[in-house]
Design a protein around this motif. Structure first.
Motif: not given
Length: 403
Positions: A3-19
Motif C-alpha cells: 500500500t502506498h501511503k502517499r500519492i505524488l502528483n507529477i507534471g510533465i514538461v514537454g510532450l514530445g517522444i520522451a514525454g
C-alpha cells in the motif's frame, strides 16, 4: 503490491517522444498521479486535457506555480535542462530530468547544488540501466554466484542518425549526436554493472555524413578502478542493425517493418527541408500521427543493443523473457516478469526517494559522472589519447525493487 501511503502528483514538461513515452509508467505506478503537462503546442495540451483530465500550461514556470504538483518530469531538449531544473527546484518540486543531465560539468554541478539547496530530489532518466534485465544482471553480479566480473560490453547498431531530428539533436555543442544522446545510455548500463567508478577512457568517435555533422558512431574502451574492462560500440548509420543478434527486438520491444532495409535513410533523403524533418519529429510526439502506443510496444523486454557480462564462472546476456546465463555446467534462462518496465522503475525510484527517504541510484552525482564519460569520450577521440576521470561515483544502493 504494498500500500502506498502517499500519492505524488507529477507534471510533465514537454510532450514530445520522451514525454509521451513516460505517460504509461506514471499512470501504472500506484503511488503517483499524472496531474499536469506543459508545452507550447496547443493541440497537444488540448489532447492531454481531454485524455487525462489534467492541468495544462504553456510554460514550466506556470506549471511549477501550481500547488497541486509535487514533482516534474523534464522532457525538454538538453540545452534547456539547466534552466528548467533551476525553475523546478526553486519552486520546491522534485525532479526527474531526461539524460544527458547537461552538456558541461559546470552546469551539472550547478543543477545538483540548486536541488540540494532547495531540498528536492534530482533523478536522471529514462536511461536503460533502469530496465529489469539490466537490474537483474546487477543482482546476479552482486550475489557472487558467477564470481568476479571480468568484462562488460554493450554494442548497438541502428538507424539513430536518420530518424527525424530537430536541429539541436545534430549539434554536438548542444548535446546532440550519438555520444551524448545514446552513449549516455551505454555508459549508464556499463557503469551500473561495473560498480560505477570508471578509471580511464580511450575513445574514437566518427562523423561519416557531412550533412548530419555530429557524432554518428563511437568505439569506447573503459577501465574501471576495480579492474573491469568494458567497451561501448555504437553506430547509428542505418546499415547493420544489432536486432539481427537480439531476437529481432530493439529498445522499444518488438520492431515493426524491421525487414525494410535502410528505410530511415531513405525517409530523410526524401525529406525536402529541415522544416519538413522537424514536422516528422513533431508528428512522433504526443498525439501525433506518427506517435507510438508505448503501452502496447513493450511486449518483450527491450534490448538497448547487445549487452554481455563476462564473469569468472560464466556469461550473461539478455533474452526476450529475461536473461540467459551461460554457466560452468549448463545454459539456462532466468525469467523476468514483463509487467515491470524501465520507465516504471524511474518513477518508482523517485517515489522511494521522496516518500521513503531511500537514496536513489540515478541521482545528480551519478548523472554528472555519466556526463563526464560522454565528454571525455569526445575529448579522447580529438586528442587521440587515454584520459582519466575525476568525478566518478560508486553504485550507492541496490536496484531491482518490486513496486
Amino acid at each position: 503490491m504494498p500500500t502506498h501511503k502517499r500519492i505524488l502528483n507529477i507534471g510533465i514538461v514537454g510532450l514530445g517522444i520522451a514525454g509521451a513515452s513516460m505517460i504509461p509508467a506514471i499512470i501504472d505506478h500506484p503511488g503517483v498521479r499524472l496531474a499536469a503537462a506543459s508545452t507550447r503546442n496547443k493541440e497537444r495540451l488540448e489532447k492531454f486535457a481531454k485524455d487525462y483530465n489534467g492541468e495544462t500550461y504553456f510554460t514550466i514556470e506556470e506549471l511549477c506555480e501550481s500547488s497541486t504538483i509535487d514533482a516534474v518530469y523534464i522532457a525538454t531538449p538538453t540545452e534547456f535542462h539547466t534552466e528548467h531544473v533551476r525553475i523546478a527546484a526553486e519552486a520546491k518540486k522534485h525532479i526527474i530530468v531526461e539524460k544527458p543531465l547537461s552538456v558541461t560539468l559546470e552546469d551539472a554541478e550547478d543543477m545538483i547544488e540548486i536541488a540540494e539547496r532547495n531540498g528536492v530530489q534530482l533523478i536522471v532518466g529514462h536511461s536503460h540501466s533502469f530496465e529489469p534485465p539490466i537490474q537483474k544482471m546487477r543482482e546476479i553480479i552482486e550475489s557472487g554466484e558467477l564470481g568476479k566480473v571480468l568484462m562488460i560490453h554493450n554494442w548497438y547498431y541502428n538507424d539513430w542518425l536518420y530518424r527525424p531530428r530537430t536541429p539541436e539533436e545534430l549539434k554536438t555543442e548542444l548535446g546532440g549526436g550519438v555520444t551524448y544522446r545514446q552513449g549516455s545510455h551505454q555508459f549508464d548500463i556499463i557503469r551500473l554493472l561495473g560498480g560505477g567508478e570508471v578509471r580511464s577512457i580511450r575513445a574514437v568517435t566518427g562523423i561519416a555524413d557531412a550533412s548530419r555533422s555530429t557524432e554518428g558512431n563511437h568505439s569506447v574502451f573503459l577501465e574501471f578502478e576495480n579492474g573491469i574492462a568494458a567497451t561501448a560500440v555504437y553506430n547509428g548509420y542505418d546499415h547493420f542493425h544489432t536486432t539481427d543478434l537480439t531476437f529481432g527486438i530493439g529498445e522499444g520491444g518488438p520492431l515493426t517493418n524491421s525487414n525494410v532495409y535502410g528505410q530511415s535513410r531513405r525517409l530523410i533523403k526524401d525529406t525536402k527541408s529541415q522544416t519538413d524533418e522537424v514536422a516528422l519529429k513533431v508528428a512522433s510526439g504526443f498525439g501525433g500521427e506518427r506517435s507510438k502506443n508505448y503501452k502496447e510496444a513493450e511486449k518483450s523486454h527491450p534490448f538497448f543493443g547487445l549487452t554481455i557480462v563476462s564473469c569468472e564462472k560464466g556469461d550473461i546476456r539478455q533474452h526476450p523473457d529475461g536473461l540467459i546465463v551461460y554457466g560452468e555446467d549448463e545454459k539456462y534462462v532466468v525469467p523476468i516478469l514483463k509487467e515491470e518496465t524501465g520507465r516504471l522503475n524511474v518513477i518508482d525510484e523517485l517515489y522511494r526517494a521522496v516518500v521513503e527517504g531511500e537514496k536513489p541510484v540515478h541521482d545528480g552525482r551519478w548523472a554528472k559522472a555519466n556526463l563526464e564519460v560522454c565528454i571525455k569520450a569526445i575529448q579522447s577521440s580529438k586528442e587521440r589519447k587515454e584520459l582519466y576521470l575525476d568525478h566518478q561515483v560508486p553504485v550507492q544502493s541496490k536496484v531491482g525493487h518490486s513496486i
